[in-house]
Write a protein that holds these residues in place. Structure first.
Motif, PDB file in Angstrom:
ATOM      1  N   ILE A  37     -30.933 -13.693  17.982  1.00 29.47           N
ATOM      2  CA  ILE A  37     -31.764 -14.012  16.826  1.00 29.47           C
ATOM      3  C   ILE A  37     -33.180 -13.517  17.073  1.00 29.47           C
ATOM      4  N   PHE A  42     -36.409 -17.203  10.772  1.00 30.22           N
ATOM      5  CA  PHE A  42     -35.511 -16.588  11.745  1.00 30.22           C
ATOM      6  C   PHE A  42     -34.418 -15.777  11.073  1.00 30.22           C
ATOM      7  N   SER A  91     -36.944 -14.952  15.922  1.00 32.90           N
ATOM      8  CA  SER A  91     -37.571 -16.083  15.239  1.00 32.90           C
ATOM      9  C   SER A  91     -39.085 -16.077  15.438  1.00 32.90           C
ATOM     10  N   LEU A 150     -31.330 -16.128  22.224  1.00 38.03           N
ATOM     11  CA  LEU A 150     -29.882 -16.271  22.147  1.00 38.03           C
ATOM     12  C   LEU A 150     -29.544 -17.655  21.639  1.00 38.03           C
ATOM     13  N   THR A 151     -28.560 -17.736  20.764  1.00 36.30           N
ATOM     14  CA  THR A 151     -28.095 -19.033  20.286  1.00 36.30           C
ATOM     15  C   THR A 151     -27.004 -19.543  21.226  1.00 36.30           C
ATOM     16  N   PHE A 152     -26.505 -20.732  20.935  1.00 35.77           N
ATOM     17  CA  PHE A 152     -25.467 -21.349  21.767  1.00 35.77           C
ATOM     18  C   PHE A 152     -24.204 -20.489  21.855  1.00 35.77           C
ATOM     19  N   ASP A 153     -23.940 -19.665  20.834  1.00 30.66           N
ATOM     20  CA  ASP A 153     -22.735 -18.821  20.842  1.00 30.66           C
ATOM     21  C   ASP A 153     -23.048 -17.369  21.216  1.00 30.66           C
ATOM     22  N   ASN A 154     -24.206 -17.157  21.840  1.00 32.05           N
ATOM     23  CA  ASN A 154     -24.653 -15.848  22.319  1.00 32.05           C
ATOM     24  C   ASN A 154     -24.956 -14.840  21.220  1.00 32.05           C
ATOM     25  N   SER A 155     -25.263 -15.312  20.034  1.00 30.31           N
ATOM     26  CA  SER A 155     -25.765 -14.421  18.994  1.00 30.31           C
ATOM     27  C   SER A 155     -27.243 -14.160  19.279  1.00 30.31           C
ATOM     28  N   TYR A 212     -30.480 -13.856  12.227  1.00 26.99           N
ATOM     29  CA  TYR A 212     -29.476 -13.433  13.204  1.00 26.99           C
ATOM     30  C   TYR A 212     -29.497 -11.918  13.211  1.00 26.99           C
ATOM     31  N   GLU A 259     -40.010 -22.598  10.793  1.00 23.52           N
ATOM     32  CA  GLU A 259     -39.317 -21.577  11.568  1.00 23.52           C
ATOM     33  C   GLU A 259     -38.743 -20.535  10.616  1.00 23.52           C
ATOM     34  N   GLU A 303     -24.423 -10.411  16.223  1.00 24.98           N
ATOM     35  CA  GLU A 303     -23.424 -11.402  16.617  1.00 24.98           C
ATOM     36  C   GLU A 303     -22.269 -10.679  17.295  1.00 24.98           C
TER      37      GLU A 303
END
Length: 145
Positions: A107, A69, A109, A100-105, A71, A67, A74
């Motif tokens: 990314i 990737f 990838s 989107l990551t778990f904290d809404n950033s 960010y 992977e 953020e």
């Protein structure tokens, strides 16, 4: 029934190690010694205003995932217009995807199968993630102005 093999769950530690060795060799060809930092099996380098990361993940008994990737943004407000723009970008981006990551950033990838990874496809993935993330990080931040 298809002619291809059914994927079997499991972790192939030997293939993970072999893929790490391959990636280290590719990195030596693509970067100067001090440009890449390795921490906990993740390789990172800076490109423009973003950091690009490469990691090897278990997939199934006969392959692993590589992977690549970055960010992209953020702490941005995920408004309907931002979400719509991300979907449109995914529809027109040839390789890789925004997510989107778990904290809404946000990314970007790009994942590759690792068992037969070669320098050409690794280079393409690294160049794509670096270029796309660096191009769109400021654009996505502008949506919150």
């Amino acid at each position: 029934m298809p002619k291809f093999k059914v994927l079997k769950e499991g972790v192939n530690e030997a293939l993970i190690e072999k893929t790490h060795q391959k990636i280290q060799s590719f990195i030596q060809k693509l970067f100067h010694e001090d440009e890449v930092i390795t921490l906990d099996g993740t390789y990172s380098f800076t490109f423009g205003t973003v950091s690009v990361n490469v990691r090897v993940l278990p997939w199934h008994t006969e392959d692993v995932l590589v992977e690549v990737f970055s960010y992209v943004a953020e702490e941005i407000e995920l408004t309907p217009s931002v979400m719509e723009e991300l979907l449109r970008l995914n529809a027109t981006t040839h390789f890789g995807a925004f997510g989107l990551t778990f904290d809404n950033s946000v990314i970007f990838s790009y994942s590759l199968a690792g068992a037969n990874l070669d320098l050409n496809e690794f280079t393409a993935a690294v160049q794509t993630v670096a270029t796309v993330a660096d191009s769109y990080d400021e654009l996505l931040k502008e949506f919150n102005v």
